[in-house]
Write an enzyme that holds these catalytic residues in place. Structure first.
Site, PDB file in Angstrom:
ATOM      1  N   ASN A   8       4.959   7.573  -2.984  1.00 37.70           N
ATOM      2  CA  ASN A   8       4.296   8.724  -3.334  1.00 37.70           C
ATOM      3  C   ASN A   8       4.196   9.614  -1.991  1.00 37.70           C
ATOM      4  O   ASN A   8       3.372   9.212  -1.228  1.00 37.70           O
ATOM      5  CB  ASN A   8       2.980   8.444  -3.748  1.00 37.70           C
ATOM      6  CG  ASN A   8       2.292   9.410  -4.468  1.00 37.70           C
ATOM      7  OD1 ASN A   8       2.333  10.641  -3.735  1.00 37.70           O
ATOM      8  ND2 ASN A   8       1.480   9.388  -5.589  1.00 37.70           N
ATOM      9  N   GLY A  10       2.856  12.476  -1.638  1.00 33.91           N
ATOM     10  CA  GLY A  10       1.547  12.947  -1.586  1.00 33.91           C
ATOM     11  C   GLY A  10       0.488  12.016  -1.009  1.00 33.91           C
ATOM     12  O   GLY A  10      -0.378  12.515   0.036  1.00 33.91           O
ATOM     13  N   LYS A  11       0.619  10.635  -0.819  1.00 33.01           N
ATOM     14  CA  LYS A  11      -0.324   9.804  -0.328  1.00 33.01           C
ATOM     15  C   LYS A  11       0.006  10.000   1.268  1.00 33.01           C
ATOM     16  O   LYS A  11      -0.752   9.935   2.258  1.00 33.01           O
ATOM     17  CB  LYS A  11      -0.101   8.436  -0.671  1.00 33.01           C
ATOM     18  CG  LYS A  11      -0.681   7.976  -1.941  1.00 33.01           C
ATOM     19  CD  LYS A  11      -0.339   6.549  -2.346  1.00 33.01           C
ATOM     20  CE  LYS A  11      -0.701   6.172  -3.561  1.00 33.01           C
ATOM     21  NZ  LYS A  11      -0.496   4.778  -3.985  1.00 33.01           N
ATOM     22  N   ASP A  62      -3.768   1.651  -2.904  1.00 35.56           N
ATOM     23  CA  ASP A  62      -3.564   1.550  -4.486  1.00 35.56           C
ATOM     24  C   ASP A  62      -4.630   2.158  -4.868  1.00 35.56           C
ATOM     25  O   ASP A  62      -5.919   1.895  -4.550  1.00 35.56           O
ATOM     26  CB  ASP A  62      -3.432  -0.044  -4.983  1.00 35.56           C
ATOM     27  CG  ASP A  62      -3.083   0.136  -6.513  1.00 35.56           C
ATOM     28  OD1 ASP A  62      -1.816   0.539  -6.421  1.00 35.56           O
ATOM     29  OD2 ASP A  62      -3.554  -0.625  -7.316  1.00 35.56           O
ATOM     30  N   HIS A 199     -11.641   9.863  -2.248  1.00 36.78           N
ATOM     31  CA  HIS A 199     -11.474   8.412  -2.211  1.00 36.78           C
ATOM     32  C   HIS A 199     -10.645   7.883  -1.082  1.00 36.78           C
ATOM     33  O   HIS A 199     -10.786   7.158  -0.320  1.00 36.78           O
ATOM     34  CB  HIS A 199     -10.920   7.878  -3.539  1.00 36.78           C
ATOM     35  CG  HIS A 199      -9.628   8.708  -4.150  1.00 36.78           C
ATOM     36  ND1 HIS A 199      -9.609   9.832  -4.161  1.00 36.78           N
ATOM     37  CD2 HIS A 199      -8.436   8.365  -4.385  1.00 36.78           C
ATOM     38  CE1 HIS A 199      -8.277  10.228  -4.775  1.00 36.78           C
ATOM     39  NE2 HIS A 199      -7.704   9.266  -4.780  1.00 36.78           N
ATOM     40  N   ARG A 200      -9.308   8.553  -0.968  1.00 35.89           N
ATOM     41  CA  ARG A 200      -8.327   8.090   0.073  1.00 35.89           C
ATOM     42  C   ARG A 200      -9.035   8.571   1.506  1.00 35.89           C
ATOM     43  O   ARG A 200      -8.858   7.898   2.442  1.00 35.89           O
ATOM     44  CB  ARG A 200      -7.072   8.782   0.035  1.00 35.89           C
ATOM     45  CG  ARG A 200      -6.192   8.655   0.936  1.00 35.89           C
ATOM     46  CD  ARG A 200      -4.532   8.865   0.393  1.00 35.89           C
ATOM     47  NE  ARG A 200      -4.182   8.008  -0.497  1.00 35.89           N
ATOM     48  CZ  ARG A 200      -4.292   8.613  -2.192  1.00 35.89           C
ATOM     49  NH1 ARG A 200      -4.381   9.725  -2.083  1.00 35.89           N
ATOM     50  NH2 ARG A 200      -4.143   7.614  -3.108  1.00 35.89           N
TER      51      ARG A 200
HETATM   52  O1  LIG Z   1       2.545   2.466  -5.565  1.00 45.63           O
HETATM   53  P1  LIG Z   1       2.786   3.946  -4.874  1.00 45.63           P
HETATM   54  O2  LIG Z   1       4.599   3.675  -4.534  1.00 45.63           O
HETATM   55  O3  LIG Z   1       2.112   3.878  -3.432  1.00 45.63           O
HETATM   56  O4  LIG Z   1       2.805   5.167  -5.504  1.00 45.63           O
HETATM   57  P2  LIG Z   1       2.031   5.294  -6.745  1.00 45.63           P
HETATM   58  O5  LIG Z   1       1.986   7.094  -7.184  1.00 45.63           O
HETATM   59  O6  LIG Z   1       2.523   4.510  -8.019  1.00 45.63           O
HETATM   60  O7  LIG Z   1       0.599   4.932  -6.573  1.00 45.63           O
HETATM   61  P3  LIG Z   1      -0.592   4.159  -7.327  1.00 45.63           P
HETATM   62  O8  LIG Z   1      -0.143   3.205  -8.243  1.00 45.63           O
HETATM   63  O9  LIG Z   1      -1.643   4.092  -6.353  1.00 45.63           O
HETATM   64  O10 LIG Z   1      -1.047   5.686  -7.980  1.00 45.63           O
HETATM   65  C1  LIG Z   1      -1.601   5.448  -9.413  1.00 45.63           C
HETATM   66  C2  LIG Z   1      -1.797   6.830  -9.999  1.00 45.63           C
HETATM   67  O11 LIG Z   1      -2.858   7.503  -9.560  1.00 45.63           O
HETATM   68  C3  LIG Z   1      -2.212   8.652  -8.981  1.00 45.63           C
HETATM   69  N1  LIG Z   1      -3.024   9.128  -7.999  1.00 45.63           N
HETATM   70  C4  LIG Z   1      -3.198   8.457  -6.712  1.00 45.63           C
HETATM   71  N2  LIG Z   1      -3.711   8.855  -5.596  1.00 45.63           N
HETATM   72  C5  LIG Z   1      -4.349  10.108  -6.307  1.00 45.63           C
HETATM   73  C6  LIG Z   1      -5.053  11.176  -6.117  1.00 45.63           C
HETATM   74  O12 LIG Z   1      -5.358  11.176  -4.436  1.00 45.63           O
HETATM   75  N3  LIG Z   1      -5.047  12.145  -6.515  1.00 45.63           N
HETATM   76  C7  LIG Z   1      -4.486  12.255  -7.764  1.00 45.63           C
HETATM   77  N4  LIG Z   1      -3.826  11.351  -8.180  1.00 45.63           N
HETATM   78  C8  LIG Z   1      -3.725  10.549  -7.605  1.00 45.63           C
HETATM   79  C9  LIG Z   1      -0.955   8.854  -8.653  1.00 45.63           C
HETATM   80  O13 LIG Z   1       0.009   9.853  -8.783  1.00 45.63           O
HETATM   81  C10 LIG Z   1      -0.508   7.882  -9.733  1.00 45.63           C
HETATM   82  O14 LIG Z   1      -0.013   7.961 -10.755  1.00 45.63           O
END
Ligand SMILES: O=P(O)(O)OP(=O)(O)OP(=O)(O)OC[C@H]1O[C@@H](n2cnc3c(O)ncnc32)[C@H](O)[C@@H]1O
Length: 214
Positions: A8, A10-11, A62, A199-200
């Site tokens: 991701n 964005g992270k 996560d 949160h992050r």
């Molecule tokens: O596991 P990785 O490869 O890191 O990528 P991912 O996008 O699948 O990561 P997560 O399982 O942690 O994400 C869970 C969901 O929450 C969303 N998400 C995570 N952090 C977010 C944030 O800060 N703002 C909005 N949506 C977020 C993200 O787009 C996913 O749909």
């Protein structure tokens, strides 16, 4: 070098904005995820798997959106819900159920294959928002070290309460347009503004404090 292992972007953008461009490199790897109702074991096992794959210090992150009135849905299934229902439909489900209160959680898991010595400054330095009203409570805590088959992983959690609203804003990613904190959705904030409350951002704050000591 510290690798932020995620699919991701964005992270990574948020982590780099917080920790500095040179502090982390993005490592695009879809590590195997275990199933759990809480984020910590998923992040811990992910970090262990990512470390085995990368062979250098790693962070995995996560995150999940927990909607109070939907019993915490989508929670650890947030990525699945985004891929299947989509963000707007998850938002509509919550609003139709009159469920606007929600919490965003992020668990950062760090692993470099080495044990963690419990120096006084390196553990249990989490900040809790216990002095804040429940509605406003946001926390960032370090958790215990988790042992994943002999390899220790260190966890840092950031939590932020908010409300599910109709989508607003074009910034951020994922559920940002429907998650409002203090009257502003995360998608209406700059990366910097989001990091200051999210949160992050909170998880990164406790992580970077601890990492500086390591
Ligand atoms: O596991 P990785 O490869 O890191 O990528 P991912 O996008 O699948 O990561 P997560 O399982 O942690 O994400 C869970 C969901 O929450 C969303 N998400 C995570 N952090 C977010 C944030 O800060 N703002 C909005 N949506 C977020 C993200 O787009 C996913 O749909």
């Amino acid at each position: 070098m510290l690798h932020y292992v995620t699919t991701n972007p964005g992270k990574v953008r948020e982590a780099r904005e917080y920790l500095g461009d040179d502090a982390v490199t993005a490592f695009d790897y879809d590590y195997p995820e275990i199933q759990s109702e809480t984020l910590a074991p998923i992040a811990a096992h992910g970090a262990r798997a990512a470390f085995d794959h990368v062979g250098e210090p790693v962070i995995v992150d996560d995150a999940g959106l927990f909607i109070d009135g939907l019993d915490g849905f989508p929670g650890p299934y947030s990525a699945f819900a985004e891929d299947t229902l989509g963000v707007e439909r998850v938002g509509r489900l919550a609003r139709d159920a009159g469920a606007s209160r929600a919490t965003f959680r992020c668990v950062i898991a760090y692993c470099d294959g080495e044990p963690f010595s419990a120096t006084p400054d390196s553990v249990d330095q989490g900040r809790r928002g216990d002095d804040l009203a429940v509605e406003e409570r946001a926390t960032a805590t370090t958790d215990d070290t988790v042992d994943t088959a002999g390899v220790p992983v260190k966890l840092f959690e950031g939590v932020i309460p908010g409300r599910i609203v109709e989508p607003r804003g074009t910034g951020g990613f994922g559920y940002d347009p429907i998650f409002e904190h203090d009257g502003t959705t995360f998608a209406e904030m700059s990366t910097d503004e989001k990091n200051a409350v999210s949160h992050r951002g909170r998880a990164l704050a406790t992580f970077s404090e601890w990492f500086a000591e390591r």
